[in-house]
Design an enzyme around this catalytic site. Structure first.
Site, mmCIF file in Angstrom:
data_model
loop_
_atom_site.group_PDB
_atom_site.id
_atom_site.type_symbol
_atom_site.label_atom_id
_atom_site.label_comp_id
_atom_site.label_asym_id
_atom_site.label_seq_id
_atom_site.Cartn_x
_atom_site.Cartn_y
_atom_site.Cartn_z
ATOM 1 N N HIS A 1 5.599 4.928 -1.387
ATOM 2 C CA HIS A 1 5.546 3.471 -1.366
ATOM 3 C C HIS A 1 4.324 2.993 -0.596
ATOM 4 C CE1 HIS A 1 10.175 4.159 -1.161
ATOM 5 N NE2 HIS A 1 9.691 4.485 -2.330
ATOM 6 N N CYS B 1 -3.617 4.377 -18.566
ATOM 7 C CA CYS B 1 -3.404 3.822 -17.226
ATOM 8 C C CYS B 1 -3.213 4.973 -16.251
ATOM 9 C CB CYS B 1 -2.166 2.922 -17.246
ATOM 10 S SG CYS B 1 -1.647 2.372 -15.622
#
Length: 748
Positions: free
Chosen positions: A364, A677
């Site tokens: 994260h 991506c």
């Protein structure tokens, strides 16, 4: 415990404190200490070995051995009994040292006449500083009380070393935290930064480890523990977490805070002569040593809870910590063992860089660092023990290297590198309004990745044509509960507002693997990257997916909507997810809500299996986006979180480029728009080769758009494809050398 042992222990500590308090240079102070310990313990030898570097111990002071061996005798970590103590961080107590496994005789010391050996580590919270040794001619084992006394003295020596008590002659006596240090970690986010250290959890320094009045120290400890318990109770009552499993974690936290065994051990250490702070830290050091030896992840996490409680207790006792009032330095570089996304966001863009002792490339914190365009280095071992607030620091996110307290020559070269990067960025800025048009006339569409509102200003500044990937999971990760539909709808609406009509592709919730929601029960999976994650979670938890889809539909409200489902491995998963979205659109229509003017439904191709899906899948999908990071790790069977293997594969490997070409061909057959991506989309050489294989849309971090566009505008893609094909025909395993050689011949 007999009263005599207690008083003898306290007497030894007082003598040590008095010795340290007497003005003296570093070497003289060490010599006095070894003499005092040998005299107090009635043993012929006392020696202090300190680390001169990470793997070498040096004899720095001795009472009883040959004085000429001081600063001459050295040994490697793990070598001899002293090296074993240092490596294992556990004492060795033997009456017959020469018979012990790994014994090494040092003839220059004259130690051959001493049989008994007791060595204890000098360490502070896992930071190895050296070894304290006593020896005697009599073949005997030292008693438990003597072992304890020497361990306590070693702990005090570690504290005094931390405070610079042994600065003086001898290379090994250089003060900690004053020498330049080079730390090699891993790249979490590219970029370079120069600044000053700002510790997320500042080190607590125990200035007085010896307690004169046990009753007073016990009273201080019990008062601090009571304050700790009240703060934990307040945390429990104020928590919004309703998940049963996470409530149990907090209950465990409270159980430790109320543990009588934990408190009793600290009280016993105070009775033996330690101050309240030193007793807490001694117990914490024991906990950290146990953490490294426990294989079970659950038990290790519980020990981590106890370690965290010790930190809180130390901050209460000393008044040190985050709330000391110290001002954050200019150009702060955050240093931490690890950090959550919400905490990192609180710091925001004021940070110049982030260095973590733990972390992962997909964590994260790494996602947030990328969103904020902050250089990040992870797995920087020992950084939290080496760094102090205000230390000069250089962060090289490109190489995964950190220079702490750098020498002038290193700092100068680093500043030159930053200046060159800034000059290049200014050149790229001039291309902002120009198309990514190759010399052969092929135009490429360059988009940016995002996940936070803070990313959206980069849409105009970078020259991106739209947002090719908006990561929606960050809003779930930053909360202690599931976000409400209205909150998400308002956020998604602001994202579309900020895009000012440019296309935004929303990727639905991509959790699991390394992205575990704080309110979601962790799944004990042997290989989470290939486990219950992304679309699999969404289809198994239809309520959460339905809520998010409703929020996206309401946010669009009269605007185009593009939705992409992650980690689709087979056509049936895409069909089910597509039906769910169309069903919600119909439900919203019946409810009278404003619908999107158009809806695109796409899939992320991140597993090789989807590349071989039936033609009907490519006809059904409105667009396909290759998720390069996951696709590459599954194609090469190399975990991108595993440093041993993640660098073994090359994006320009012939087999991988062939695979990309096949995907491009399949999409071309059905006129299905295809994009790429991932990290490789933002690496100019890799991006160029992906385009040559048929890609016409790339999505990357905003800072990469300029360099990629600059290179595209220099080349003829047909010529590049010919170079790639020739290399393949010649049997090359990777086209990289051929492409680099060809690029070197192109005009600037």
């Amino acid at each position: 415990m007999p009263e005599r042992s207690e008083s003898e222990s306290r007497k030894l500590l007082r003598r040590l404190r008095d010795t340290l308090a007497t003005p003296a240079k570093g070497q003289e102070r060490l010599d006095r200490i070894t003499h005092m310990i040998a005299d107090s313990m009635r043993t012929e030898v006392c020696s202090i070995y300190l680390f001169r570097d990470e793997s070498t111990l040096e004899l720095c002071a001795t009472e009883g051995l040959n004085p000429g061996a001081v600063h001459q005798t050295r040994m490697r970590l793990g070598e001899g009994l002293v090296g074993r103590v240092a490596k294992t961080s556990t004492p060795i107590n033997t009456g017959n040292a020469p018979a012990e496994r790994g014994f090494r005789f040092m003839p220059e010391t004259g130690e051959e006449i001493y049989s008994a050996f007791l060595g204890v580590p000098i360490q502070r919270l896992g930071e190895r500083l050296g070894v304290l040794v006593v020896q005697s001619k009599t073949a005997r084992q030292y008693s438990d009380d003597e072992v304890y006394a020497l361990e306590v003295v070693a702990m005090v020596l570690a504290e005094m070393t931390e405070l610079g008590a042994f600065i003086g002659e001898g290379e090994a006596l250089s003060a900690l935290h004053q020498q330049p240090v080079l730390i090699r970690g891993l790249t979490g986010q590219e970029g370079s930064a120069e600044g000053r250290v700002w510790l997320h959890e500042p080190r607590v320094v125990v200035a007085n480890p010896v307690g004169d009045d046990p009753k007073k120290e016990l009273k201080r400890l019990n008062k601090a523990v009571e304050e700790l318990r009240l703060s934990v109770d307040a945390m429990m009552s104020g928590s919004e977490i309703v998940d049963k499993d996470h409530q149990q974690v907090l209950e465990t936290y409270r159980m430790f805070a109320n543990s009588r065994g934990w408190l009793r051990r600290m009280e016993e250490d105070i009775q033996r002569g330690l101050s309240a702070e030193a007793a807490v830290e001694k117990e914490q050091s024991t906990t950290r040593a146990r953490m490294g030896q426990v294989p079970d992840p659950y038990l290790r996490e519980r020990l981590h809870d106890l370690d965290d409680l010790s930190n809180r207790l130390l901050r209460i006792l000393t008044g040190q910590g985050r709330d000391t009032g110290a001002a954050m330095p200019e150009n702060p570089v955050l240093v931490a063992r690890n950090i959550g996304p919400a905490e990192l966001l609180e710091y925001g863009r004021k940070l110049k860089g982030v260095v973590l002792e733990e972390g992962s490339v997909g964590s994260h914190a790494a996602v947030v660092a990328r969103a904020l365009a902050i250089p990040l280095v992870i797995h920087a071992e020992r950084i939290t023990t080496e760094a102090l607030n205000g230390d000069a620091i250089l962060v090289d996110g490109d190489q995964g290297v950190v220079h702490l307290r750098p020498e002038d020559t290193v700092a100068g070269a680093f500043r030159d590198k930053i200046a060159m990067q800034a000059e290049a960025q200014s050149r790229y800025a001039s291309l902002r309004e120009l198309p990514a048009l190759a010399t052969c006339g092929t135009q490429i569409s360059l988009h940016m990745n995002a996940g936070l509102m803070a990313d959206l200003p980069s849409l105009a500044g970078s020259g991106a044509e739209g947002v090719g990937l908006f990561r929606t999971e960050l809003q779930f990760l930053l909360r202690s509960r599931v976000p409400r539909r209205g909150e998400l709808a308002a956020l998604y609406s602001r994202v579309l507002d900020s895009a000012k009509g440019k296309r935004v592709v929303f990727r639905t919730l991509d959790i699991g693997s390394d992205k575990v929601l704080p309110y979601m029960k962790p799944q004990d999976e042997p290989n989470p990257a290939m486990g219950w994650r992304a679309i699999r979670v969404g289809l198994d938890k239809p309520g959460v997916m339905r809520m998010q889809l409703q929020a996206l539909i309401r946010a669009a409200a009269g605007r185009p909507l593009s939705v992409m489902f992650p980690f689709v491995a087979q056509m049936s998963e895409f069909e089910a997810a597509r039906r769910a979205l169309l069903s919600e659109i119909e439900r919203e229509r019946r409810a009278g809500h404003v619908l999107p003017t158009s809806t695109e439904i796409g899939a992320m191709l991140e597993t090789p299996s989807l590349a071989f899906a039936p033609r009907s899948f490519f006809e059904l999908a409105d667009f396909v986006s290759i998720g390069g990071n996951d696709l590459k790790q599954f194609f090469f069977a190399a975990d991108r979180e595993n440093e041993r293997v993640r660098r073994r594969y090359d994006t320009l490997d012939v087999s991988f480029l062939d695979f990309i070409g096949r995907i491009a061909d399949r999409c071309a057959e059905t006129n299905t728009p295809l994009s790429f991506c991932g990290e490789d989309a933002g690496r100019p050489i890799e991006a160029l080769c992906l385009i040559a294989m048929g890609l016409r849309t790339l999505s990357m971090r905003p800072a990469s758009i300029g360099p990629v566009k600059h290179l595209i505008r220099r080349v003829n893609l047909a010529e590049l494809r010919a170079v790639i094909d020739d290399a393949r025909e010649a049997g090359a395993l990777t086209v990289r050398p051929a492409v680099m050689e060809w690029l070197a011949r192109q005009p600037m």
